[in-house]
Write an enzyme that holds these catalytic residues in place. Sequence first.
Site, PDB file in Angstrom:
ATOM      1  N   GLU B  57      -1.535   7.055  -1.016  1.00 29.61           N
ATOM      2  CA  GLU B  57      -0.318   7.317  -0.230  1.00 29.61           C
ATOM      3  C   GLU B  57       0.572   8.364  -0.886  1.00 29.61           C
ATOM      4  O   GLU B  57       1.220   9.167  -0.205  1.00 29.61           O
ATOM      5  CB  GLU B  57       0.477   6.029  -0.040  1.00 29.61           C
ATOM      6  CG  GLU B  57      -0.260   4.956   0.767  1.00 29.61           C
ATOM      7  CD  GLU B  57      -1.228   4.129  -0.076  1.00 29.61           C
ATOM      8  OE1 GLU B  57      -1.247   4.284  -1.322  1.00 29.61           O
ATOM      9  OE2 GLU B  57      -1.980   3.324   0.511  1.00 29.61           O
ATOM     10  N   PHE B  82       3.935   0.986   2.092  1.00 32.51           N
ATOM     11  CA  PHE B  82       3.326   1.995   1.217  1.00 32.51           C
ATOM     12  C   PHE B  82       4.101   3.317   1.300  1.00 32.51           C
ATOM     13  O   PHE B  82       4.298   3.996   0.296  1.00 32.51           O
ATOM     14  CB  PHE B  82       1.861   2.221   1.583  1.00 32.51           C
ATOM     15  CG  PHE B  82       1.028   0.974   1.567  1.00 32.51           C
ATOM     16  CD1 PHE B  82       1.207   0.014   0.570  1.00 32.51           C
ATOM     17  CD2 PHE B  82       0.063   0.746   2.535  1.00 32.51           C
ATOM     18  CE1 PHE B  82       0.437  -1.145   0.550  1.00 32.51           C
ATOM     19  CE2 PHE B  82      -0.705  -0.412   2.519  1.00 32.51           C
ATOM     20  CZ  PHE B  82      -0.521  -1.355   1.533  1.00 32.51           C
ATOM     21  N   ARG B 166       3.092  -4.161  14.126  1.00 33.04           N
ATOM     22  CA  ARG B 166       1.661  -4.449  14.213  1.00 33.04           C
ATOM     23  C   ARG B 166       1.292  -5.075  15.557  1.00 33.04           C
ATOM     24  O   ARG B 166       0.324  -4.669  16.197  1.00 33.04           O
ATOM     25  CB  ARG B 166       1.271  -5.399  13.070  1.00 33.04           C
ATOM     26  CG  ARG B 166      -0.156  -5.883  13.105  1.00 33.04           C
ATOM     27  CD  ARG B 166      -0.450  -6.839  11.956  1.00 33.04           C
ATOM     28  NE  ARG B 166      -1.803  -7.352  12.037  1.00 33.04           N
ATOM     29  CZ  ARG B 166      -2.164  -8.388  12.796  1.00 33.04           C
ATOM     30  NH1 ARG B 166      -1.269  -9.022  13.543  1.00 33.04           N
ATOM     31  NH2 ARG B 166      -3.418  -8.797  12.818  1.00 33.04           N
TER      32      ARG B 166
END
Lengths: 272, 311
Positions: B57, B82, B166
């Site tokens: 990342e 991240f 999500r």
Amino acid sequence: MSGEINEAFLQEKALKVRRSIISMVHRANSGHVGGSLGATDILVALYYHLMNHDPKDPAMADRDRFILSKGHCTPVIYAILADCGYFPEEDLLTFRRPGSHLQGHPYQPKTPGIEASTGTLGLGISTGLGMALAAKLKNQPQYYYIMCGDGEIQEGQAWEAAMFANKYKLNNVIGFVDRNYLQTDGFSEDIMPLDPLAPKWESFGWQVFTIDGHNYGEIIDTVESAKKSDRPVMIIANTIKGKGVTFMENKVEWHGTPPNKDEYDRAMALLT
Amino acid sequence: MELEYKKTRQGYVDGLKELAGELPDMVVLDADVAKATQTFEFEALHPDRFFNCGVQEQNMLSVAAGLSLEGMIPFASTFGVFATCRAGDQLRNSIAYPNLNVKIGATHCGITTGGDGASHQSNEDIAIVRSFPNMTILVPGDYEEAKLATKAAARAAGPFYLRFGRDAYPVIPEIHGAFEIGKAKVIRIGKDIAIISTGILVSEAIQAANDLEAQGISVHLIHMPTVKPMDKEAIVEAAQRTKGIVTIEEHSVIGGLGEGVAGIVSQEHPTKVLRIGMQDVFGESGQAQELLDKFGLRAKNVIEAAKKILG
């Protein structure tokens, strides 16, 4: 530009740059002389011989790019950019002062000739790779010269970048590790060992050359060879931190300490 | 009425796919979560404009900065935790500080990330990114708005943080239509209590407003898909029209929407602000719906807060 190497001309430029580094850091009473002096010959070879660039047209599309990933060594790049005419030499008087475009670490939006903002270590390598990838996507011919410190590549991000360059076959990247074996807290092999360094880069898929980073002939010939590589290239340049000012050479104390008046006078007397 | 459920992360990739023809310099990066961020769908259509950086990342964000320096429009995709914590330095120094045209597509944000647990539930990302100058933060409320936000970010200059979830959440027609960066969407004008939401919890805010109205309480209901810069005018107006404000967000009450709203009203029109969100605690594993109950991110919590303000 490339062609026959004019050693005397490069020496003369290097002397001017080194004097400028000492003056800048002394005046600001802040900055990094050791690494700047050590990297001077490589940058001089790049800017006054190897790189295709035009200070009158800093946005020239096919200019070669230089990214100072070891961003604390701004004195050397600022001295060179000013000498080349990217901005007035008087600006150097404002280094690290409020309102100046010459920040302690390179800031691309403000300083003509600075290609990427760097500072926290490891970031500039990846940024240079992103730029080089864009050039590949656009079929542009220029090279991306990325200067890393040896202490810098203790950062994990450096090795993320090493994998990335290999994956995307970025053979328009020519990196340098300024291998002076010194970092802020001491000798690199005591702080966090890096040797054997060449096999590390080789195993990550880069073509590696090891040279004397103060020998113009070696620097220039190696870069010319690097341009023929089908892989990204890392040139491990053995250098002397503080090069040119004998009392600063190979002394970790001169990583980030500005010279006082007496030290300034002694350094300038040596740089003639 | 039966609600339609869709994922905001799907809105992200559908937005990217629709932009591909319009913006030939747009490229998409991912860090080995393409199947989760959904960017694999973009890769399938445009393999030459997709770069999987592997589990890197930090490198990905700095590479994105480099691409933008050469005129590309990179969308760097990974989980919110991240992008902001693992690669917080790169986001700050490679992207925000030089004000580069990089878009971060952050998915799996908030407690509804669910089963992966606290390590992967990004409840601090808005706070982190809000504190970086130059950043714009978009937190769309549903699939359609996610698509609109993605397109708006692509067409605007500067660094953006796009926050997606999500799970599938209700499609909310009230928040569709023109998407203007920096503008709140006033869903309903009222005089007793103001409710301000961001992200997918707009559905809880609407339900709370409906329930309160049914009880005779007039609600001023605002959805804020742009968390930075905050629509100060809409917030001050909400404070002026009502007796207090309840905010709801799928994020810590520290540094998010609620604190931003409180900061603005404390200067411009002091009024009581109660903040529904993660109360300075880490989450835990569980199903999204269970976690929303457990951590008090529901319409009923908004209603309780509203009644507390109204006394």
